[in-house]
Each structure stands twice: as C-alpha cells, then as structure tokens.
Design a protein around this motif. Structure first.
Motif, PDB file in Angstrom:
ATOM      1  N   PRO A  49       0.252 -44.006 -49.686  1.00  0.00           N
ATOM      2  CA  PRO A  49       1.425 -44.550 -48.984  1.00  0.00           C
ATOM      3  C   PRO A  49       1.785 -45.926 -49.539  1.00  0.00           C
ATOM      4  O   PRO A  49       0.893 -46.676 -49.958  1.00  0.00           O
ATOM      5  CB  PRO A  49       0.949 -44.628 -47.533  1.00  0.00           C
ATOM      6  CG  PRO A  49      -0.539 -44.689 -47.611  1.00  0.00           C
ATOM      7  CD  PRO A  49      -0.936 -43.942 -48.845  1.00  0.00           C
ATOM      8  N   PRO A  50       3.065 -46.265 -49.584  1.00  0.00           N
ATOM      9  CA  PRO A  50       4.224 -45.481 -49.123  1.00  0.00           C
ATOM     10  C   PRO A  50       4.928 -44.747 -50.258  1.00  0.00           C
ATOM     11  O   PRO A  50       6.136 -44.543 -50.192  1.00  0.00           O
ATOM     12  CB  PRO A  50       5.122 -46.563 -48.535  1.00  0.00           C
ATOM     13  CG  PRO A  50       4.904 -47.741 -49.459  1.00  0.00           C
ATOM     14  CD  PRO A  50       3.472 -47.656 -49.908  1.00  0.00           C
TER      15      PRO A  50
ATOM     16  N   ILE B  28       7.475 -35.834 -49.299  1.00  0.00           N
ATOM     17  CA  ILE B  28       6.872 -36.466 -48.125  1.00  0.00           C
ATOM     18  C   ILE B  28       6.602 -37.946 -48.404  1.00  0.00           C
ATOM     19  O   ILE B  28       6.585 -38.388 -49.558  1.00  0.00           O
ATOM     20  CB  ILE B  28       5.556 -35.783 -47.712  1.00  0.00           C
ATOM     21  CG1 ILE B  28       4.487 -36.008 -48.792  1.00  0.00           C
ATOM     22  CG2 ILE B  28       5.761 -34.303 -47.443  1.00  0.00           C
ATOM     23  CD1 ILE B  28       3.079 -35.686 -48.338  1.00  0.00           C
ATOM     24  N   ILE B  29       6.399 -38.689 -47.333  1.00  0.00           N
ATOM     25  CA  ILE B  29       5.896 -40.060 -47.408  1.00  0.00           C
ATOM     26  C   ILE B  29       4.563 -40.069 -46.662  1.00  0.00           C
ATOM     27  O   ILE B  29       4.540 -39.976 -45.428  1.00  0.00           O
ATOM     28  CB  ILE B  29       6.875 -41.062 -46.778  1.00  0.00           C
ATOM     29  CG1 ILE B  29       8.209 -41.034 -47.505  1.00  0.00           C
ATOM     30  CG2 ILE B  29       6.283 -42.467 -46.818  1.00  0.00           C
ATOM     31  CD1 ILE B  29       9.236 -41.987 -46.920  1.00  0.00           C
ATOM     32  N   PRO B  30       3.451 -40.133 -47.360  1.00  0.00           N
ATOM     33  CA  PRO B  30       2.150 -40.094 -46.664  1.00  0.00           C
ATOM     34  C   PRO B  30       1.924 -41.347 -45.828  1.00  0.00           C
ATOM     35  O   PRO B  30       2.367 -42.447 -46.176  1.00  0.00           O
ATOM     36  CB  PRO B  30       1.143 -39.992 -47.825  1.00  0.00           C
ATOM     37  CG  PRO B  30       1.857 -40.548 -49.009  1.00  0.00           C
ATOM     38  CD  PRO B  30       3.314 -40.231 -48.810  1.00  0.00           C
TER      39      PRO B  30
ATOM     40  N   GLU C 148      -7.042 -37.836 -50.946  1.00  0.00           N
ATOM     41  CA  GLU C 148      -7.552 -37.507 -52.272  1.00  0.00           C
ATOM     42  C   GLU C 148      -6.784 -36.326 -52.864  1.00  0.00           C
ATOM     43  O   GLU C 148      -6.162 -35.539 -52.152  1.00  0.00           O
ATOM     44  CB  GLU C 148      -9.048 -37.177 -52.206  1.00  0.00           C
ATOM     45  CG  GLU C 148      -9.912 -38.329 -51.726  1.00  0.00           C
ATOM     46  CD  GLU C 148      -9.912 -39.494 -52.702  1.00  0.00           C
ATOM     47  OE1 GLU C 148      -9.682 -39.255 -53.911  1.00  0.00           O
ATOM     48  OE2 GLU C 148     -10.146 -40.631 -52.258  1.00  0.00           O
ATOM     49  N   GLY C 149      -6.851 -36.197 -54.180  1.00  0.00           N
ATOM     50  CA  GLY C 149      -6.207 -35.084 -54.859  1.00  0.00           C
ATOM     51  C   GLY C 149      -6.865 -33.754 -54.517  1.00  0.00           C
ATOM     52  O   GLY C 149      -8.031 -33.703 -54.104  1.00  0.00           O
TER      53      GLY C 149
ATOM     54  N   LEU D 194       0.266 -31.567 -42.852  1.00  0.00           N
ATOM     55  CA  LEU D 194       0.110 -33.015 -42.743  1.00  0.00           C
ATOM     56  C   LEU D 194       1.016 -33.584 -41.654  1.00  0.00           C
ATOM     57  O   LEU D 194       0.651 -34.553 -40.978  1.00  0.00           O
ATOM     58  CB  LEU D 194       0.420 -33.674 -44.086  1.00  0.00           C
ATOM     59  CG  LEU D 194      -0.538 -33.327 -45.240  1.00  0.00           C
ATOM     60  CD1 LEU D 194      -0.088 -34.005 -46.521  1.00  0.00           C
ATOM     61  CD2 LEU D 194      -1.970 -33.717 -44.898  1.00  0.00           C
ATOM     62  N   LYS D 195       2.186 -33.004 -41.474  1.00  0.00           N
ATOM     63  CA  LYS D 195       3.090 -33.469 -40.417  1.00  0.00           C
ATOM     64  C   LYS D 195       2.483 -33.206 -39.042  1.00  0.00           C
ATOM     65  O   LYS D 195       2.545 -34.078 -38.155  1.00  0.00           O
ATOM     66  CB  LYS D 195       4.438 -32.765 -40.564  1.00  0.00           C
ATOM     67  CG  LYS D 195       5.445 -33.118 -39.481  1.00  0.00           C
ATOM     68  CD  LYS D 195       5.823 -34.594 -39.523  1.00  0.00           C
ATOM     69  CE  LYS D 195       6.825 -34.936 -38.436  1.00  0.00           C
ATOM     70  NZ  LYS D 195       7.186 -36.366 -38.441  1.00  0.00           N
ATOM     71  N   ARG D 196       1.927 -32.028 -38.851  1.00  0.00           N
ATOM     72  CA  ARG D 196       1.308 -31.714 -37.548  1.00  0.00           C
ATOM     73  C   ARG D 196       0.122 -32.631 -37.278  1.00  0.00           C
ATOM     74  O   ARG D 196      -0.189 -32.943 -36.115  1.00  0.00           O
ATOM     75  CB  ARG D 196       0.893 -30.252 -37.508  1.00  0.00           C
ATOM     76  CG  ARG D 196       2.059 -29.272 -37.586  1.00  0.00           C
ATOM     77  CD  ARG D 196       1.593 -27.851 -37.341  1.00  0.00           C
ATOM     78  NE  ARG D 196       2.688 -26.900 -37.462  1.00  0.00           N
ATOM     79  CZ  ARG D 196       2.911 -26.160 -38.537  1.00  0.00           C
ATOM     80  NH1 ARG D 196       2.091 -26.251 -39.580  1.00  0.00           N
ATOM     81  NH2 ARG D 196       3.932 -25.328 -38.586  1.00  0.00           N
TER      82      ARG D 196
END
Length: 239
Positions: free
Chosen positions: A46-47, A25-27, A32-33, A60-62
């Motif tokens: 990011p990135p 993924i690219i946040p 945080e961990g 995370l995508k949703r």
C-alpha cells in the motif's frame, strides 16, 4: 440417474470464468507474493495499485484488506453514454467491444477474455467488455462502498441489460426469413441467458421447414409428380 447437461456454459459457469478477470485494487496492508496457476503475483504494497484476478480481489475486500477500483466503464457517466448509444444512436446493433491490445513480440497466440485488461483502472471507458454484466453485479454486491454512486450504477446496468436483451429477441425474428444477425459485442452472460430461447427458435424453424418439405413431397405424390422426372428431363436435354 444423472440428467443431461444443457448445451453451452451455464450462468454459474460463466460467472466462475469471470472471476479470472483482472481488476485494480489498492491494498490496505502489505501482502507477500503468491504463485497462482495464472502466473506469479507480485507483493502488494500500500498504497500502490495492483491488478489481480477478480476472485482474489473479492476475497481481500471481504477481509477488509483492500479496496477495489471500479473500471472506467462502470462509472455513471460512461454507462449513461453507452445506454444512449444502445437505445438512441444504434437501436439495432450492439455497442462495439473494447479494442484488442497489441500482442507482445514474444507470443503469437491472440489473447481473449478473461485474460485481457478490459476491467482494470486503465480500461476503456466507452466499451463494455465480454464479462461486463456479471463483473458489474459482483462488484456492486461485494464492494458498493468503492463506487461514487452505487445506486445509479445499478440502475444503469439494469437498463443496459433490458435494452440489450430486447435487441437479442428482436434479432432472432430475422431467422424466420432465413437471414442472420451479428452478435458482435454481446457479453458472456447475455449469451448464456439468451441461448435457451435462441436455440428454441432455431429448433422450431427447423421443424417447420421439415414439415413444409414433407407436405410439399406429399402434394407432389398426390399429383403424380416424381422427383426422378426432373432427373430424366435433364438427361434428355444433355443428349
């Protein structure tokens, strides 16, 4: 009264296991961990790219907090090449699975799916991983905007599924002659979907073989033949 469960894993259970596959993924924002059952997850900045479990990537995508990078084998070019291999170059055998990575020196336990990096951005582009079908379907449903050509990928996945399922059905026919067939490269969802008709064919052949054996014994009894005669003849030859 509870109904008996079917043998093997059901398609929803296979899809659940697929959600543990690692994807890249690219946040979009710093996270945080986390301490997960599969091990600690490093902070996301990011990135910078990161490899995380599929279930977390879909979450995370949703939430619009990350973009998912489809694995190289999910590109139209790679899928078209694999489909050509399945239909033209090798109409009987399945395309080979990805090669296993070397084991770290600190462990002697071999890794298997879903704990292999076979669906990350660094995965092989010319081999389908074990959970290729369900992972591709999940990514196309949750992140179609992360594909260059989602419609073409969906079309090629459908063609691959139909071609490989046809191979499975044709391979079962050799069981009638008492032979076997290799299932190297067959995916998890394919096995789950094909298990019903494969086990049905095997059970049917077992019943046919049993009825033939009973019919042969019945003919032998009608002709006055007893299996003990062979034993008596062998005893006489030994003397």
């Amino acid at each position: 009264m509870a109904l008996p469960l079917p043998p093997g894993l059901t398609p929803p259970e296979i899809a659940f296991m697929c959600e543990m596959e690692l994807v890249t993924i690219i946040p979009r924002q710093r996270l945080e961990g986390l301490e997960l059952l599969g091990g600690p997850l490093k902070p996301l900045n990011p990135p910078q790219r990161a490899s995380i479990p599929l279930w977390l990537a879909l979450l995370l995508k949703r939430q619009r907090r990350a973009n998912i990078i489809p694995p190289p084998w999910l590109s139209p070019h790679s899928l078209a090449a694999i489909l050509k291999f399945e239909t033209e170059d090798s109409p009987v055998a399945f395309s080979p699975p990805p090669r296993l990575p070397p084991l770290p020196p600190s462990t002697t336990v071999p890794l298997s799916s879903p704990f292999l990096p076979s669906s990350t951005a660094d995965a092989a582009a010319d081999a389908l991983p074990y959970h290729w079908l369900e992972l591709g379907s999940m990514l196309l449903e949750a992140a179609p905007d992360d594909f260059d050509d989602a419609d073409e990928v969906r079309k090629l996945l459908r063609g691959l599924r139909e071609a490989r399922m046809a191979k499975l059905r044709q391979s079962v026919e050799v069981l009638d002659a008492g032979g076997g067939f290799k299932m190297n490269g067959v995916g998890g969802m394919e096995l789950g979907e094909a298990r019903s008709f494969i086990t049905g064919v095997v059970d049917g052949l077992r019943k046919i073989g049993k009825s033939r054996e009973e019919a042969r014994k019945e003919r032998d009894r009608e002709n006055g033949y007893s299996p003990s005669q062979d034993y008596d003849d062998d005893e006489m030859d030994m003397r």
